[in-house]
Write a protein that holds these residues in place. Structure first.
Motif, PDB file in Angstrom:
ATOM      1  N   UNK A 264      27.192 -31.651   8.795  1.00 64.51           N
ATOM      2  CA  UNK A 264      28.674 -31.547   9.105  1.00 64.51           C
ATOM      3  C   UNK A 264      28.835 -30.280   9.865  1.00 64.51           C
ATOM      4  N   UNK A 265      29.070 -30.209  11.102  1.00 62.71           N
ATOM      5  CA  UNK A 265      29.317 -29.149  11.971  1.00 62.71           C
ATOM      6  C   UNK A 265      30.363 -28.102  11.463  1.00 62.71           C
ATOM      7  N   UNK A 266      30.352 -26.824  11.689  1.00 67.93           N
ATOM      8  CA  UNK A 266      31.525 -25.781  11.465  1.00 67.93           C
ATOM      9  C   UNK A 266      32.849 -26.113  11.872  1.00 67.93           C
TER      10      UNK A 266
ATOM     11  N   UNK B  76      16.778 -26.833  12.209  1.00 68.32           N
ATOM     12  CA  UNK B  76      18.203 -26.484  13.057  1.00 68.32           C
ATOM     13  C   UNK B  76      18.276 -27.315  14.350  1.00 68.32           C
ATOM     14  N   UNK B  77      17.209 -27.363  15.129  1.00 68.78           N
ATOM     15  CA  UNK B  77      17.240 -28.193  16.331  1.00 68.78           C
ATOM     16  C   UNK B  77      17.368 -29.654  16.211  1.00 68.78           C
ATOM     17  N   UNK B  78      17.017 -30.261  14.980  1.00 68.14           N
ATOM     18  CA  UNK B  78      17.289 -31.582  14.724  1.00 68.14           C
ATOM     19  C   UNK B  78      18.752 -31.767  14.514  1.00 68.14           C
ATOM     20  N   UNK B  79      19.397 -30.966  13.617  1.00 63.28           N
ATOM     21  CA  UNK B  79      20.831 -30.994  13.058  1.00 63.28           C
ATOM     22  C   UNK B  79      21.431 -30.776  14.482  1.00 63.28           C
ATOM     23  N   UNK B  80      21.311 -30.072  15.218  1.00 63.33           N
ATOM     24  CA  UNK B  80      22.311 -29.802  16.498  1.00 63.33           C
ATOM     25  C   UNK B  80      22.066 -31.145  17.092  1.00 63.33           C
ATOM     26  N   UNK B  81      20.888 -31.498  17.447  1.00 65.46           N
ATOM     27  CA  UNK B  81      20.932 -32.922  18.351  1.00 65.46           C
ATOM     28  C   UNK B  81      21.561 -33.796  17.850  1.00 65.46           C
ATOM     29  N   UNK B  82      21.299 -34.400  16.281  1.00 65.09           N
ATOM     30  CA  UNK B  82      22.133 -35.298  16.008  1.00 65.09           C
ATOM     31  C   UNK B  82      23.567 -35.085  15.977  1.00 65.09           C
ATOM     32  N   UNK B  83      24.154 -33.724  15.912  1.00 62.76           N
ATOM     33  CA  UNK B  83      25.489 -33.759  15.833  1.00 62.76           C
ATOM     34  C   UNK B  83      26.001 -34.126  17.437  1.00 62.76           C
TER      35      UNK B  83
ATOM     36  N   UNK C 135      42.087 -31.350   7.983  1.00 62.91           N
ATOM     37  CA  UNK C 135      42.340 -29.598   8.288  1.00 62.91           C
ATOM     38  C   UNK C 135      40.880 -29.192   9.097  1.00 62.91           C
ATOM     39  N   UNK C 136      40.104 -29.750   9.547  1.00 61.35           N
ATOM     40  CA  UNK C 136      38.899 -29.490  10.037  1.00 61.35           C
ATOM     41  C   UNK C 136      37.941 -28.624   9.235  1.00 61.35           C
TER      42      UNK C 136
END
Length: 379
Positions: free
Chosen positions: A178-180, A7-14, A136-137
């Motif tokens: 892909x972020x929410x 989860x930390x890697x995903x958040x950092x990439x985003x 539409x996000x």
């Protein structure tokens, strides 16, 4: 599981990618707003075509068809004319069909429901994700050429990306990334990174906002990725056409449908060597003059070879030999032959008003530059 399980890697990439995109994104006309129609048009045009090539066509097309209702009302010939020069004309027909479906089934509004969007003609998994996220996000993932390359390097995915298993793995990673919210910006950032920084050759890792998170770079294999089976070389085809003059007029034919060139005009053309990608053959070899007569009903005399040009269509590489010709003496009436819907004598300086393929337009330019070489007389 690769790094996308963290989860930390995903958040950092985003966060890093979105910050970079905010500063570096290109000013493109379809990014002016979140109009789903403009996004649909741009995505249809961008299939196997560069952004730089698409921009002027997109602007021209939107002037002609500013909204989905205008496009749905238009006849196919007008749509193809507006698309002329961009290639991949099947996409133009699919876009036209999608506009009609939006008007007929959704009251003229492109839906924000994933199932309904994916049911539109020509809209596959990637294009649906692009429309839903950008307009539409919705947190829908995308995987196309640029983002696939970015994903393969980020994950150090060392398998052939063309296999079903690889496709599923990369789509799964894209869905995790892909972020929410802000999904459209993130998806565009992935594509932008692939277009500008994480390029097919010599990726500019020193300028990449996520290079410290890239497994491919950590392993030193980023330039070897993604792996893909080499495409087969294009198949050679030889065709011949006649630019038949009758004073200031030239003889042209229009293709019947269905087929790749349905609705397009061309100079009478026959197939000579190799597979026949456009169904021009008559089941046996014919001379060019005989072929022209079968296609048009007009008896002609074929003269010298004036120009040869090469072009690609789907998986074929075509050489087109263009000969000067003139109408033969004696009575002959125009009559569409096999695969043709219309035959016409058109003034050479009026050909631009009809819809031609890119190869035919190159011949039109050659006729305009040196009409006497083709036997065309001044108007």
């Amino acid at each position: 599981m690769g790094p996308d399980g963290d989860a930390g890697w995903l958040a950092s990439v985003r966060s890093r990618l979105l910050a970079w995109f905010e500063e570096e994104k290109r000013d493109l006309p379809w990014r002016a707003d979140r109009d789903p129609y403009r996004i649909l048009v741009s995505e249809m045009m961008l299939v196997q075509t560069t952004v730089a090539a698409v921009v002027p066509f997109f602007q021209r097309f939107l002037r002609e068809f500013p909204d989905v209702q205008a496009l749905a009302r238009a006849d196919e010939e007008r749509v193809l004319k507006a698309w002329e020069g961009l290639g991949y004309y099947r996409r133009a027909r699919q876009l036209h069909a999608a506009a009609k479906a939006v008007v007929e089934l959704h009251g003229g509004r492109i839906p924000d429901d994933p199932t309904a969007v994916r049911a539109l003609p020509g809209v596959g998994r990637y294009m649906a994700g692009a429309i839903l996220s950008q307009a539409f996000d919705r947190p829908e993932p995308i995987v196309e050429a640029n983002s696939r390359r970015v994903l393969a390097r980020l994950l150090a995915w060392n398998e052939d990306v063309g296999t079903a298993a690889s496709q599923e793995r990369l789509w799964d990673a894209a869905a995790r990334l892909v972020p929410p919210s802000g999904a459209g910006e993130f998806n565009q950032a992935m594509m932008e990174l692939g277009a500008l920084i994480c390029t097919p050759r010599s990726p500019r890792c020193m300028f990449c906002p996520v290079s410290q998170l890239c497994e491919g770079r950590r392993l030193g294999i980023q330039e070897q990725l993604p792996k893909a089976t080499a495409k087969a070389p294009p198949t050679a085809v030889v065709e011949a056409c006649a630019v038949v003059a009758d004073g200031p007029r030239v003889l042209v034919v229009r293709r019947a449908g269905p087929g790749l060139w349905a609705g397009f005009w061309e100079f009478p053309t026959i197939h000579r060597e190799g597979p026949d990608p456009a169904s021009r053959s008559f089941g046996m070899p014919v001379e060019l003059a005989d072929g022209v007569e079968r296609l048009t009903g007009v008896r002609v005399q074929v003269g010298d070879l004036v120009k040869s040009l090469n072009y690609g269509v789907t998986r074929y590489r075509v050489r087109l030999d263009a000969f000067a010709g003139r109408r033969a003496k004696g009575k002959s009436e125009v009559a569409p032959g096999p695969g043709m819907s219309e035959v016409s004598w058109v003034k050479a300086d009026s050909l631009h008003a009809l819809t031609f393929s890119a190869a035919s337009r190159r011949l039109i330019a050659a006729v305009a530059a040196a009409p006497s070489a083709w036997g065309v007389e001044p108007s």
